[in-house]
Design an enzyme around this catalytic site. Sequence first.
Site, PDB file in Angstrom:
ATOM      1  N   LYS A 119       0.818  -1.221   0.000  1.00 53.36           N
ATOM      2  CA  LYS A 119       0.000   0.000   0.000  1.00 53.36           C
ATOM      3  C   LYS A 119       0.849   1.268   0.000  1.00 53.36           C
ATOM      4  O   LYS A 119       0.548   2.223  -0.703  1.00 53.36           O
ATOM      5  CB  LYS A 119      -0.941   0.011   1.202  1.00 53.36           C
ATOM      6  CG  LYS A 119      -2.234  -0.738   0.942  1.00 53.36           C
ATOM      7  CD  LYS A 119      -3.315  -0.291   1.919  1.00 53.36           C
ATOM      8  CE  LYS A 119      -4.622  -0.990   1.612  1.00 53.36           C
ATOM      9  NZ  LYS A 119      -5.749  -0.411   2.316  1.00 53.36           N
ATOM     10  N   GLY A 167      -6.810  -1.150  11.398  1.00 50.62           N
ATOM     11  CA  GLY A 167      -8.101  -1.810  11.445  1.00 50.62           C
ATOM     12  C   GLY A 167      -9.196  -0.931  12.013  1.00 50.62           C
ATOM     13  O   GLY A 167     -10.109  -1.398  12.681  1.00 50.62           O
ATOM     14  N   GLY A 168      -9.087   0.388  11.767  1.00 50.92           N
ATOM     15  CA  GLY A 168     -10.147   1.293  12.203  1.00 50.92           C
ATOM     16  C   GLY A 168     -10.003   1.758  13.639  1.00 50.92           C
ATOM     17  O   GLY A 168     -10.784   2.562  14.123  1.00 50.92           O
ATOM     18  N   LYS A 239     -17.616  -6.538  -1.121  1.00 55.53           N
ATOM     19  CA  LYS A 239     -18.582  -6.000  -2.060  1.00 55.53           C
ATOM     20  C   LYS A 239     -19.721  -7.001  -2.253  1.00 55.53           C
ATOM     21  O   LYS A 239     -19.464  -8.203  -2.331  1.00 55.53           O
ATOM     22  CB  LYS A 239     -17.902  -5.735  -3.407  1.00 55.53           C
ATOM     23  CG  LYS A 239     -16.762  -4.718  -3.299  1.00 55.53           C
ATOM     24  CD  LYS A 239     -15.817  -4.815  -4.483  1.00 55.53           C
ATOM     25  CE  LYS A 239     -14.608  -3.909  -4.262  1.00 55.53           C
ATOM     26  NZ  LYS A 239     -13.531  -4.188  -5.224  1.00 55.53           N
ATOM     27  N   ASN A 293      -5.273  -3.635  -7.491  1.00 55.49           N
ATOM     28  CA  ASN A 293      -5.324  -5.095  -7.514  1.00 55.49           C
ATOM     29  C   ASN A 293      -4.729  -5.565  -8.828  1.00 55.49           C
ATOM     30  O   ASN A 293      -5.218  -5.197  -9.894  1.00 55.49           O
ATOM     31  CB  ASN A 293      -6.758  -5.590  -7.360  1.00 55.49           C
ATOM     32  CG  ASN A 293      -7.330  -5.216  -6.012  1.00 55.49           C
ATOM     33  OD1 ASN A 293      -6.649  -5.326  -4.998  1.00 55.49           O
ATOM     34  ND2 ASN A 293      -8.551  -4.740  -5.983  1.00 55.49           N
ATOM     35  N   ARG A 295      -4.736  -8.238 -10.609  1.00 62.79           N
ATOM     36  CA  ARG A 295      -5.338  -9.530 -10.981  1.00 62.79           C
ATOM     37  C   ARG A 295      -6.727  -9.283 -11.551  1.00 62.79           C
ATOM     38  O   ARG A 295      -7.202  -8.157 -11.537  1.00 62.79           O
ATOM     39  CB  ARG A 295      -5.469 -10.393  -9.720  1.00 62.79           C
ATOM     40  CG  ARG A 295      -6.189  -9.621  -8.624  1.00 62.79           C
ATOM     41  CD  ARG A 295      -6.636 -10.476  -7.491  1.00 62.79           C
ATOM     42  NE  ARG A 295      -7.066  -9.685  -6.355  1.00 62.79           N
ATOM     43  CZ  ARG A 295      -8.255  -9.119  -6.210  1.00 62.79           C
ATOM     44  NH1 ARG A 295      -9.160  -9.253  -7.158  1.00 62.79           N
ATOM     45  NH2 ARG A 295      -8.561  -8.421  -5.132  1.00 62.79           N
ATOM     46  N   ARG A 341     -23.903 -10.523  -5.891  1.00 65.26           N
ATOM     47  CA  ARG A 341     -23.236 -11.757  -5.479  1.00 65.26           C
ATOM     48  C   ARG A 341     -24.203 -12.615  -4.673  1.00 65.26           C
ATOM     49  O   ARG A 341     -24.728 -12.165  -3.655  1.00 65.26           O
ATOM     50  CB  ARG A 341     -22.005 -11.446  -4.629  1.00 65.26           C
ATOM     51  CG  ARG A 341     -20.969 -10.620  -5.365  1.00 65.26           C
ATOM     52  CD  ARG A 341     -19.676 -10.578  -4.590  1.00 65.26           C
ATOM     53  NE  ARG A 341     -18.758  -9.603  -5.166  1.00 65.26           N
ATOM     54  CZ  ARG A 341     -17.482  -9.472  -4.804  1.00 65.26           C
ATOM     55  NH1 ARG A 341     -16.992 -10.258  -3.851  1.00 65.26           N
ATOM     56  NH2 ARG A 341     -16.707  -8.572  -5.360  1.00 65.26           N
TER      57      ARG A 341
END
Lengths: 459, 80
Positions: A119, A167-168, A239, A293, A295, A341
């Site tokens: 990142k 993690g927030g 998502k 990403n 991929r 999904r």
Amino acid sequence: MSTGISKLLIANRGEIAVRIIRAARELGIATVQVVSTADHDMLAARMADQVIEIGPAPATKSYLNVERVLAALAESGADAVHPGYGFLSENAAFARAVAAAGAVFVGPSPETIEQMGDKANARLSAIKAGVPVVPGSDGRIETIEVAFDVAATIGYPVMIKAAAGGGGRGIRIVRSQEELDQALQAARAEALAGFGDGGVYIEAYIENARHIEVQILGDGETFVHLHERECSIQRRRQKVWEEAPAAMLPADLRAELCASAVRLAASVGYSGAGTLEYLYDAHRNAFYFIEMNTRIQVEHPVTEMISGIDIVREMLLIAGGAKLGLRQEDIRINGHAIEIRINAEDPSRSFFPSPGRIEEIVVPEGSGLRFDTGIYAGYTVPAFYDSLLGKLVAWGQDRPAAIERLKQALDATFVGPKPTTLSLHRMLVRDPDVISGAVSTQWLEDWIARAPRFGQPTS
Amino acid sequence: MAIIQIVPPVPGILYLSPTPGAALFKQPGDAVAAGETVALVEVMKSFLPVEAEAAGTFVRYLVDNEANVEPDQAVCEIEG
């Protein structure tokens, strides 16, 4: 069409393995499917020309086991490996090992995977390529004077984040200069108590952020974008509903966004298919690169539906050594597409996993509909892997038409008897916020928290 | 004193410690409170707690760490 690849090993499972086998077959490429002991019955294993077992059910002992996958590669004599998404798809060491074994890794170079997969490195690459990133302080904030300057430059609201947090955790939102001094002191004290390190930094706080991403293709010399997707409807950062294009994005900003993605891809000499993820801040009318990403992505079909381009086919052609045969001016947006999904989860029981036998599956077919899946009636969904059963995609000439077609299709779809997220989607497709597009990455979790009731758990 | 067998809420891969390499949730002779987590079960990449349905004294695990647990298979015993 001939490619430089004659035999392809698919180092993945589920619906994406099926998708890759179809694309390979169209190009006259033979297919080798690796399977764990739990996956001999999956659809991809039934379709592939050859099946090789690579280990026990847990992914760490099979699909994530580099040595076992490489042994299968050697045994099969395949000359290329498609990693799909997840598993080893963004593992630079695996990509390197495939090349060392004399085969082609269908994806970018190991160096690119390393550069864009980290990142902090990806953020630096973006800044160098002139791609906007979430504005913030250059490292830690030491004095209140610096904090005032940084926050004034970024514009309120801002976040004070603990340098050692994650993690927030260790985040404070500050809405005005009056609050800043006190918030900074409190954040430092909290950071010291919580993480043993009082270091803090400041970043723009993006309220009601929307997740926008740009699909790109490159062959190392030529780079194009296939426009953008919006994937703001998420639960726990997963998502669940994706669209192309991002209908609410102003036209000038869309052009700028897609151009920035191509710039970044070109700056790293990208080869293959990739996705650049951004946050869109409607309040500031600005977009910020967050990560790439390297991929294929789960939601690639919505881009294929509006562009008419088979992205997996392009990946195989590029990996086989072909030059990109697409010109940017020919890649147009035709209509609107939405993917939902269908997961083996029970929305009425906090999305509790529901693996098990599929007794019946009915999916409508017809103009403007697509269904990507790895299951069939009589198939038992294993408990070892992710819960994605299939992706239903509806296309329409515009967004309202796509929503209407999706609604009809959802009402005619049945997967059972185990509960699935179809009941969630039947409610979402009728929700006023979804219909008007008034969503953000936080929207679905808020909606679930106040959702009245889901339909029958088995529907 | 009856022996209570604990069955996970779903079949999956069983973990006897909260994180890899950490101490086991329970040792024989440990007190167990009702609702306390005695193991984790991984199903479809989710980690769900396996909770004791009643208070008692931990007797033993019936399966190994990372074992694949079948439907209705008990994973530990508590003397209540």
